[in-house]
Design a protein around this motif. Sequence first.
Motif, PDB file in Angstrom:
ATOM      1  N   THR A   6       0.843  -1.183   0.000  1.00 25.20           N
ATOM      2  CA  THR A   6       0.000   0.000   0.000  1.00 25.20           C
ATOM      3  C   THR A   6       0.887   1.245   0.000  1.00 25.20           C
ATOM      4  O   THR A   6       2.106   1.148  -0.210  1.00 25.20           O
ATOM      5  N   SER A  17      -7.138  -0.045   3.833  1.00 25.08           N
ATOM      6  CA  SER A  17      -7.665   0.447   2.560  1.00 25.08           C
ATOM      7  C   SER A  17      -7.129   1.842   2.288  1.00 25.08           C
ATOM      8  O   SER A  17      -6.918   2.627   3.212  1.00 25.08           O
ATOM      9  N   ARG A  27      -8.052   4.888  -0.624  1.00 28.35           N
ATOM     10  CA  ARG A  27      -8.824   5.343  -1.782  1.00 28.35           C
ATOM     11  C   ARG A  27      -8.389   6.758  -2.132  1.00 28.35           C
ATOM     12  O   ARG A  27      -8.109   7.568  -1.248  1.00 28.35           O
ATOM     13  N   HIS A  62      -8.383   2.998  -5.958  1.00 25.95           N
ATOM     14  CA  HIS A  62      -7.987   2.392  -4.694  1.00 25.95           C
ATOM     15  C   HIS A  62      -6.741   1.547  -4.912  1.00 25.95           C
ATOM     16  O   HIS A  62      -6.375   1.237  -6.049  1.00 25.95           O
ATOM     17  N   GLN A  96      -5.114  -1.926  -4.550  1.00 22.52           N
ATOM     18  CA  GLN A  96      -5.526  -3.323  -4.434  1.00 22.52           C
ATOM     19  C   GLN A  96      -4.367  -4.208  -4.887  1.00 22.52           C
ATOM     20  O   GLN A  96      -3.828  -4.016  -5.983  1.00 22.52           O
ATOM     21  N   LEU A 121     -11.788   2.207  -9.149  1.00 23.54           N
ATOM     22  CA  LEU A 121     -12.873   1.789  -8.260  1.00 23.54           C
ATOM     23  C   LEU A 121     -14.222   2.259  -8.801  1.00 23.54           C
ATOM     24  O   LEU A 121     -15.133   1.471  -9.007  1.00 23.54           O
ATOM     25  N   LEU A 169     -16.120   9.003  -1.413  1.00 23.87           N
ATOM     26  CA  LEU A 169     -15.037   8.678  -0.487  1.00 23.87           C
ATOM     27  C   LEU A 169     -15.574   8.562   0.930  1.00 23.87           C
ATOM     28  O   LEU A 169     -15.217   7.644   1.675  1.00 23.87           O
ATOM     29  N   THR A 223     -15.817   5.022   3.069  1.00 20.19           N
ATOM     30  CA  THR A 223     -15.097   4.938   4.334  1.00 20.19           C
ATOM     31  C   THR A 223     -16.038   4.506   5.456  1.00 20.19           C
ATOM     32  O   THR A 223     -15.694   3.655   6.290  1.00 20.19           O
ATOM     33  N   GLY A 225      -7.287  11.709  -0.595  1.00 18.93           N
ATOM     34  CA  GLY A 225      -7.381  10.267  -0.336  1.00 18.93           C
ATOM     35  C   GLY A 225      -7.733   9.974   1.104  1.00 18.93           C
ATOM     36  O   GLY A 225      -7.570  10.830   1.981  1.00 18.93           O
TER      37      GLY A 225
END
Length: 285
Positions: A117, A154, A156, A189, A191, A198, A211, A215, A276
């Motif tokens: 990530t 996660s 995004r 996002h 992944q 996304l 977003l 979340t 983000g």
Amino acid sequence: MNIAVVTDSTASLPHELRTEHGIVVVPLHLVVDGQEQVEGDDVGTDWVVDALRRKVDISTSRPAPVSFLRAYEQAAKGGADAIISVHLSAAMSGTADSARSAALESPVPVHVVDSRTIGMAVGFAAVSASRDAAAGRDVDDVLERLERRLDASSVRLLVHSLERLRRGGRIGGAAALLGSALAVKPVLHVQDGQVEPLERVRTASKAIARLQALTVENHDNLPEWAGGVDIAVQHVDAGERAQGLARTLADALSTKVETTRLSATVASHVGLGTIGVAMVPRIAD
């Protein structure tokens, strides 16, 4: 056992968190209009924002193994018996590879973790590892808890253009959106370590609302082992919108939400106006 934690500058950790938890940060390098600089407190996001506004060439490079070796030697001299070195996705950068090369020469064992990530998801992971180490957990326990949090994390991103990601080769599956990027606001996002598409939303305000909704949805479906979350709204030259989203999320989720700027290196790849959300579940003790 005394365990030190090392990360890299893409973790976007605020100075106070780095200092509080004794986390060593190895900087990446930036080249702006032919001028090479080491990312740090003096060469940060403002520098890249100015370059992006001027539309000059920007590129980045991973740290050399010797930079990691110096960090590991510093940690060993400070009394570390082992080191956990957690870094941005290996699918996006060779930073973890540099760390692994340095680990072969480290005076103490180094456990290099590919976070899969970016941004504050890496930063929160580094902080949690430091807290677990300070609580007296052994290295295997710290690593297991670290991996569990990363697997459930996660990230995004709302970007205003895919051009910076395309130029830097970090676009992943989001390349599928290039043909229609002018007509939409891409919500992306991370992944499997890559930036992937996304959703496609027509306006920036609707994208920010998505977003927020995504979340909240994540928060409502935390793993059984979770005892809360760490959340950060991150941005590049979009402070007001980021702070507004952070306030809304904090009210909706009744939890603290950090507002931070993405690191200079990450900013150079995602571009101006990016917002983000990084969410990393905590482990209930």
